[in-house]
Design an enzyme around this catalytic site. Structure first.
Site, PDB file in Angstrom:
ATOM      1  N   GLN A 188      12.397 -53.382 -24.281  1.00  0.00           N
ATOM      2  CA  GLN A 188      12.416 -54.645 -25.022  1.00  0.00           C
ATOM      3  C   GLN A 188      11.276 -55.534 -24.502  1.00  0.00           C
ATOM      4  OE1 GLN A 188      13.743 -57.558 -23.340  1.00  0.00           O
ATOM      5  NE2 GLN A 188      13.622 -58.908 -25.124  1.00  0.00           N
ATOM      6  N   ASN A 190      10.721 -58.288 -22.904  1.00  0.00           N
ATOM      7  CA  ASN A 190      10.621 -58.894 -21.569  1.00  0.00           C
ATOM      8  C   ASN A 190      10.381 -57.881 -20.447  1.00  0.00           C
ATOM      9  OD1 ASN A 190      12.589 -60.720 -23.219  1.00  0.00           O
ATOM     10  ND2 ASN A 190      11.749 -61.997 -21.617  1.00  0.00           N
ATOM     11  N   LYS A 191      10.417 -56.599 -20.768  1.00  0.00           N
ATOM     12  CA  LYS A 191      10.437 -55.594 -19.704  1.00  0.00           C
ATOM     13  C   LYS A 191       9.026 -55.206 -19.239  1.00  0.00           C
ATOM     14  CE  LYS A 191      14.868 -55.719 -20.098  1.00  0.00           C
ATOM     15  NZ  LYS A 191      15.073 -56.481 -21.317  1.00  0.00           N
ATOM     16  N   ASN A 192       8.976 -54.462 -18.102  1.00  0.00           N
ATOM     17  CA  ASN A 192       7.680 -54.152 -17.473  1.00  0.00           C
ATOM     18  C   ASN A 192       6.709 -53.463 -18.426  1.00  0.00           C
ATOM     19  OD1 ASN A 192       8.662 -55.276 -15.178  1.00  0.00           O
ATOM     20  ND2 ASN A 192       9.020 -53.343 -14.089  1.00  0.00           N
TER      21      ASN A 192
END
Ligand SMILES: Cc1ncc(COP(=O)(O)O)c(C=O)c1O
Length: 416
Positions: A188, A190-192
């Site tokens: 998603q 917001n992820k790395n």
């Protein structure tokens, strides 16, 4: 010295022509579905193969979200009525939601000063009904996997690692997601690394992989892309959680960039930590493995709740707009999840809370259920570390943090 702190979307700042080309390739080939199309480009397939190499595992299954990865994995483990699943008090709603949606009962475990599952409390929370342990590598940093795996193996309980917030992180040189029986990731925004929406399940266990596959697709397996009959213990009901080729195309490119993204966040975080390390009244989250921290968040602990509230206020005034006191960090904190606290049932039948099979699993999820964690959440703050910071931004942030911590003494002296 006011700054405009960037948003915390690590992968987005690294998007370029490569993602564009990959997406165009899918569109130009008229093949949005992973199993067939006009000219299948097989991006999801390639992403899964690259993931196997990256995490050093036998099987990788791309799915439509981290939540989908959790649900497919829990189906693979056979979680259902009568099962208790241990999750940490610092989590995301999806992790506990997946347990409830299996008609199983979540059991909260305290976090310690690593802000991940406290092995000492884990030991205490195990009952004869515990059927799964879900450590979460929260806010970028790995759990104490040595202690967790030791306890799990002693009791013969499987482990599903939730690595949604720690993609690419490691513990003692081994990638997170590869210690337990299965690992899941979220892609998603917001992820790395990101493809907007997406997820991944990894495992070395072929039986669990086959069951997760059946659960994520149509309840069957596929051979060369065609639906096929699995052996009886893997014949399930499907969840419709396949990854689309568009997401697979972006995920494949982002996976190649992941090491660089992490290196940049870690370096920024290290420099900020260096500049603030001797600030009175501030302490850092204890990291189980500094090298394995994937770097997207800095967690600081202050001496008390008032100090934390005040520090957040000052930091936000100065432009660090996305800093949070952990206790106020939305659905990451067990007692902030209304459906959990109120034990909202899945259907009018009251499940899972009122199922006969769960009658002995009676737990409370209100604030106070995990007092050690509550105390830490009340006085700790979390600052996202964006993936393309300049030295100037890092220095400004360090100055603001020092000011926010330093300003406390003066203000509280006058208030007392
Ligand atoms: C710890 C954790 N687990 C699971 C998820 C679920 O991932 P998704 O949003 O891709 O469904 C998230 C997403 O924020 C998460 O932070």
């Amino acid at each position: 010295m006011k700054i405009n702190w960037p948003h915390e979307f690590p992968g987005v700042y690294w998007q370029d022509k490569k993602e564009e080309q990959a997406v165009l390739d899918v569109l130009r080939n008229g093949s949005l579905f992973r199993y067939y199309g006009l000219r299948p480009p097989k991006h999801v397939d390639r992403y899964e193969k690259a993931a196997c190499a990256f995490y050093q595992v036998k099987h990788a299954l791309a799915v439509n979200s981290g939540t989908g990865a959790l649900m497919a994995s829990m189906r693979a483990f056979g979680i259902g009525p009568g099962c208790e699943v241990i999750v940490p008090a610092f989590l995301w709603v999806a992790t506990v939601g997946a347990v409830v949606q299996m008609d199983a009962i979540p059991v909260l475990c305290e976090v310690d000063d690593t802000f991940t599952m406290d092995p000492w409390d884990l030991q205490r929370k195990i009952t004869p009904r515990t059927k799964l342990i879900v450590p979460i590598h929260m806010a970028g940093a790995p759990c104490n996997m040595t202690a967790i795996m030791k306890i799990a193996r002693q009791h013969g309980i499987p482990v599903l690692e939730d690595c949604a917030q720690c993609n690419g992180g490691s513990y003692r040189g081994q990638k997170v997601g590869t210690f337990g029986d299965m690992g899941i990731f979220s892609l998603q925004l917001n992820k790395n690394m990101t493809c907007g929406e997406g997820g991944l399940v990894i495992t070395n266990n072929t039986h669990l992989y086959t069951r997760a596959f059946a659960a994520h697709d149509m309840g069957l397996i596929r051979v060369n892309g065609r639906l096929s009959m699995p052996e009886p213990s893997s014949l399930l009901w499907g969840g419709g959680r396949r990854m689309s080729e568009l997401c697979g195309a972006v995920a494949g490119v982002q996976l190649r960039k992941l090491p660089k993204i992490l290196a940049q966040m870690r370096a920024s975080k290290q420099r900020i930590k260096q500049w603030i390390k001797n600030t009175p009244g501030l302490s850092f989250r204890r990291l189980t493995d500094e090298q394995g921290d994937s770097g997207p968040f800095l967690i600081l602990t202050l001496s008390g709740e008032k100090q934390a509230l005040q520090a957040v206020r000052v930091m936000r005034e100065q432009g660090l707009h996305n800093v949070h006191r952990l206790a106020d960090y939305g659905l990451h904190i067990y007692s902030n999840i209304p459906s959990l606290v109120k034990k909202i049932p899945l259907s009018p039948a009251g499940n899972p809370w009122r199922l006969e099979a769960n009658r002995r699993s009676v737990y409370n999820y209100q604030a106070g259920a995990c007092p050690q964690s509550d105390e830490l959440f009340a006085r700790s703050i979390l600052l996202p570390i964006p993936s393309r910071l300049t030295r100037k931004q890092e220095q400004a942030a360090a100055q603001i943090i020092r000011k926010a911590a330093g300003s406390l003494d003066a203000r509280y002296k006058t208030n007392c």
